[in-house]
Design a protein around this motif. Structure first.
Motif, mmCIF file in Angstrom:
data_model
loop_
_atom_site.group_PDB
_atom_site.id
_atom_site.type_symbol
_atom_site.label_atom_id
_atom_site.label_comp_id
_atom_site.label_asym_id
_atom_site.label_seq_id
_atom_site.Cartn_x
_atom_site.Cartn_y
_atom_site.Cartn_z
ATOM 1 N N VAL A 13 0.839 -1.203 0.000
ATOM 2 C CA VAL A 13 0.000 0.000 0.000
ATOM 3 C C VAL A 13 0.872 1.252 0.000
ATOM 4 O O VAL A 13 0.624 2.201 -0.760
ATOM 5 N N LEU A 14 1.903 1.265 0.830
ATOM 6 C CA LEU A 14 2.794 2.427 0.882
ATOM 7 C C LEU A 14 3.453 2.658 -0.474
ATOM 8 O O LEU A 14 3.515 3.791 -0.963
ATOM 9 N N ASP A 15 3.933 1.588 -1.092
ATOM 10 C CA ASP A 15 4.566 1.717 -2.405
ATOM 11 C C ASP A 15 3.583 2.254 -3.439
ATOM 12 O O ASP A 15 3.913 3.144 -4.230
ATOM 13 N N ALA A 16 2.360 1.728 -3.448
ATOM 14 C CA ALA A 16 1.348 2.187 -4.414
ATOM 15 C C ALA A 16 0.986 3.646 -4.191
ATOM 16 O O ALA A 16 0.816 4.415 -5.145
ATOM 17 N N LEU A 17 0.871 4.066 -2.939
ATOM 18 C CA LEU A 17 0.567 5.467 -2.647
ATOM 19 C C LEU A 17 1.703 6.386 -3.091
ATOM 20 O O LEU A 17 1.467 7.478 -3.610
ATOM 21 N N LEU A 18 2.934 5.942 -2.893
ATOM 22 C CA LEU A 18 4.077 6.749 -3.333
ATOM 23 C C LEU A 18 4.117 6.873 -4.850
ATOM 24 O O LEU A 18 4.534 7.896 -5.390
ATOM 25 N N ARG A 19 3.684 5.841 -5.536
ATOM 26 C CA ARG A 19 3.666 5.883 -7.005
ATOM 27 C C ARG A 19 2.514 6.749 -7.522
ATOM 28 O O ARG A 19 2.673 7.564 -8.428
ATOM 29 N N GLU A 20 1.334 6.513 -6.977
ATOM 30 C CA GLU A 20 0.119 7.082 -7.569
ATOM 31 C C GLU A 20 -0.339 8.392 -6.949
ATOM 32 O O GLU A 20 -1.080 9.143 -7.588
ATOM 33 N N ARG A 21 0.061 8.655 -5.678
ATOM 34 C CA ARG A 21 -0.345 9.881 -4.987
ATOM 35 C C ARG A 21 -1.873 10.027 -4.906
ATOM 36 O O ARG A 21 -2.418 11.119 -4.929
ATOM 37 N N SER A 22 -2.544 8.900 -4.875
ATOM 38 C CA SER A 22 -4.007 8.902 -4.826
ATOM 39 C C SER A 22 -4.465 7.611 -4.176
ATOM 40 O O SER A 22 -3.997 6.521 -4.556
ATOM 41 N N ALA A 150 7.265 4.711 -24.193
ATOM 42 C CA ALA A 150 7.365 5.924 -25.001
ATOM 43 C C ALA A 150 8.820 6.135 -25.383
ATOM 44 O O ALA A 150 9.726 5.910 -24.569
ATOM 45 N N LEU A 151 9.044 6.553 -26.619
ATOM 46 C CA LEU A 151 10.382 6.823 -27.132
ATOM 47 C C LEU A 151 10.469 8.317 -27.363
ATOM 48 O O LEU A 151 9.886 8.848 -28.309
ATOM 49 N N GLU A 152 11.162 9.019 -26.465
ATOM 50 C CA GLU A 152 11.098 10.471 -26.454
ATOM 51 C C GLU A 152 12.433 11.094 -26.047
ATOM 52 O O GLU A 152 13.316 10.423 -25.492
ATOM 53 N N ARG A 153 12.538 12.403 -26.263
ATOM 54 C CA ARG A 153 13.631 13.180 -25.686
ATOM 55 C C ARG A 153 13.430 13.259 -24.171
ATOM 56 O O ARG A 153 12.352 12.905 -23.669
ATOM 57 N N PRO A 154 14.442 13.728 -23.417
ATOM 58 C CA PRO A 154 14.311 13.759 -21.959
ATOM 59 C C PRO A 154 13.054 14.493 -21.495
ATOM 60 O O PRO A 154 12.728 15.576 -21.989
ATOM 61 N N LEU A 155 12.347 13.883 -20.554
ATOM 62 C CA LEU A 155 11.098 14.416 -20.036
ATOM 63 C C LEU A 155 11.196 14.590 -18.532
ATOM 64 O O LEU A 155 11.960 13.903 -17.857
ATOM 65 N N MET A 156 10.393 15.517 -18.004
ATOM 66 C CA MET A 156 10.206 15.626 -16.560
ATOM 67 C C MET A 156 9.179 14.567 -16.174
ATOM 68 O O MET A 156 8.008 14.665 -16.551
ATOM 69 N N ILE A 157 9.621 13.532 -15.460
ATOM 70 C CA ILE A 157 8.754 12.403 -15.190
ATOM 71 C C ILE A 157 8.702 12.112 -13.698
ATOM 72 O O ILE A 157 9.647 12.394 -12.965
ATOM 73 N N PRO A 158 7.605 11.514 -13.211
ATOM 74 C CA PRO A 158 7.542 11.112 -11.803
ATOM 75 C C PRO A 158 8.478 9.944 -11.536
ATOM 76 O O PRO A 158 8.955 9.275 -12.462
ATOM 77 N N ASP A 159 8.716 9.678 -10.248
ATOM 78 C CA ASP A 159 9.714 8.667 -9.911
ATOM 79 C C ASP A 159 9.244 7.245 -10.169
ATOM 80 O O ASP A 159 10.032 6.303 -10.081
ATOM 81 N N TRP A 160 7.951 7.043 -10.492
ATOM 82 C CA TRP A 160 7.485 5.689 -10.793
ATOM 83 C C TRP A 160 7.631 5.349 -12.278
ATOM 84 O O TRP A 160 7.218 4.256 -12.711
ATOM 85 N N VAL A 161 8.213 6.257 -13.057
ATOM 86 C CA VAL A 161 8.498 5.973 -14.463
ATOM 87 C C VAL A 161 9.967 5.586 -14.596
ATOM 88 O O VAL A 161 10.849 6.323 -14.153
ATOM 89 N N SER A 162 10.224 4.435 -15.185
ATOM 90 C CA SER A 162 11.592 3.992 -15.449
ATOM 91 C C SER A 162 11.997 4.423 -16.854
ATOM 92 O O SER A 162 11.151 4.632 -17.723
ATOM 93 N N SER A 163 13.298 4.552 -17.072
ATOM 94 C CA SER A 163 13.761 4.942 -18.408
ATOM 95 C C SER A 163 15.163 4.423 -18.646
ATOM 96 O O SER A 163 15.887 4.073 -17.704
ATOM 97 N N THR A 164 15.537 4.375 -19.910
ATOM 98 C CA THR A 164 16.894 4.012 -20.289
ATOM 99 C C THR A 164 17.284 4.788 -21.538
ATOM 100 O O THR A 164 16.421 5.114 -22.371
ATOM 101 N N LEU A 165 18.558 5.113 -21.645
ATOM 102 C CA LEU A 165 19.064 5.821 -22.817
ATOM 103 C C LEU A 165 19.079 4.878 -24.014
ATOM 104 O O LEU A 165 19.605 3.769 -23.929
#
Length: 319
Positions: A13-22, A150-165
């Motif tokens: 529950v704590l992890d889900a709340l930290l991800r979703e903020r809802s 998504a395949l994009e240029r650098p974005l401002m993303i929340p911490d629950w989004v993973s990414s790789t170059l």
């Protein structure tokens, strides 16, 4: 705190709340009702002697204590998931699923044909769908499972989004092979366009939001110059066609320029100033980090990009 008072459901529950903020979205993610999530949050507050989340409008904002727990909790849950994962080897040949990707037409033209061919050979029941970048906010679409990556240029993303170059994408300047102004100036293909010519000729740009400026304009401003952007279009292919049919220049990704120059009467030149080279990244929801089919999809994208030679095109600052 009394560690014996904790159980795995409270940590989830704590992890889900930290991800979703809802409370509502957190419950949907882990299969609990809103009252059950609220009750778990109250237990966590009592155990940890901290509010953990405070309401701001429709959003639950984590306290510093909650934020400090985000990575340790996420890491612990991943380790638990790995420990209980089936040891059966993932077989893509039996996978029946539709994956949805999002990005610029750069990818639908250059990457998707090869990626689709590779995946069809390995997983014949898998379907691919590609959405244009203009579809909407990446984080929201990932959160709602409307896209897998998504395949994009650098974005401002929340911490629950993973990414790789994925690769770096330096700029090249394209124009029609028969551009009379460039021809009269005696500039050959592959050479640097003179600054005066670069600033005086009209430019076409790819813009999904209608803005009339980009990386090139920022670089010009730093040296006290400007260019004349006369045409903004939503797709790179449209920009390339505009240069062929008009007197336009266009600063486009080098990988794209090399491809369209083999199919259209386009000449490629070097820019007259250093333009910062964007990173191109792949983004996905962190809940899929360790999911075998999603890992496999990401590996296939990486391998297709390697096969296309995108990583060898360059990085740092374009000449």
């Amino acid at each position: 705190m009394n560690a014996n008072a904790l159980d795995l459901n409270l940590v989830r529950v704590l992890d889900a709340l930290l991800r979703e903020r809802s409370v509502t979205r957190a419950g949907e993610q882990i299969g609990l009702s809103q009252p059950a999530v609220s009750a778990a949050l109250n237990r966590l507050r009592h155990i940890l002697n901290d509010q953990l989340f405070v309401r701001r409008g429709n959003e639950m904002v984590p306290t510093p204590r909650a934020e400090s727990l985000a990575e340790p909790v996420r890491g612990a849950l991943r380790e638990i998931e790995r420990a209980f994962q089936s040891t059966r080897k993932f077989d893509p040949a039996g996978l029946d699923r539709t994956f949805t990707l999002m990005g610029a037409d750069f990818f639908s033209m250059l990457l998707m044909p090869l990626l689709a061919t590779r995946i069809a050979a390995l997983a014949p029941q898998v379907s691919l769908r590609f959405l244009d970048s203009a579809r909407g906010d990446v984080a929201r679409l990932l959160q709602d499972d409307q896209i897998d990556a998504a395949l994009e240029r650098p974005l401002m993303i929340p911490d629950w989004v993973s990414s790789t170059l994925l690769f770096h994408s330096p700029f090249a300047i394209i124009a029609a092979k028969d551009n009379a102004v460039i021809r009269r100036a005696g500039v050959r293909e592959g050479e640097v366009l003179p600054m005066e010519l670069f600033c005086d000729l009209p430019h076409a740009i790819r813009s999904i939001d209608g803005s009339m400026s980009g990386f090139t304009d920022e670089a010009l401003t730093k040296i006290g110059r400007s260019r004349r952007v006369s045409l903004a279009l939503p797709h790179f292919q449209a920009v390339a066609l505009a240069t062929v049919s008009g007197n336009y220049l266009a600063a486009v990704p080098r990988q794209f320029a090399d491809t369209v120059a083999r199919k259209l009467p386009i000449a490629i030149y070097e820019p007259p100033l250093p333009i910062p080279v964007p990173e191109i990244r792949m983004y996905w929801h962190a809940r899929h980090d360790d999911e075998p089919p999603h890992q496999w999809l990401r590996d296939q994208i990486q391998e297709a990009i390697d096969a296309l030679g995108f990583r060898q095109t360059g990085n740092g600052i374009a000449p």
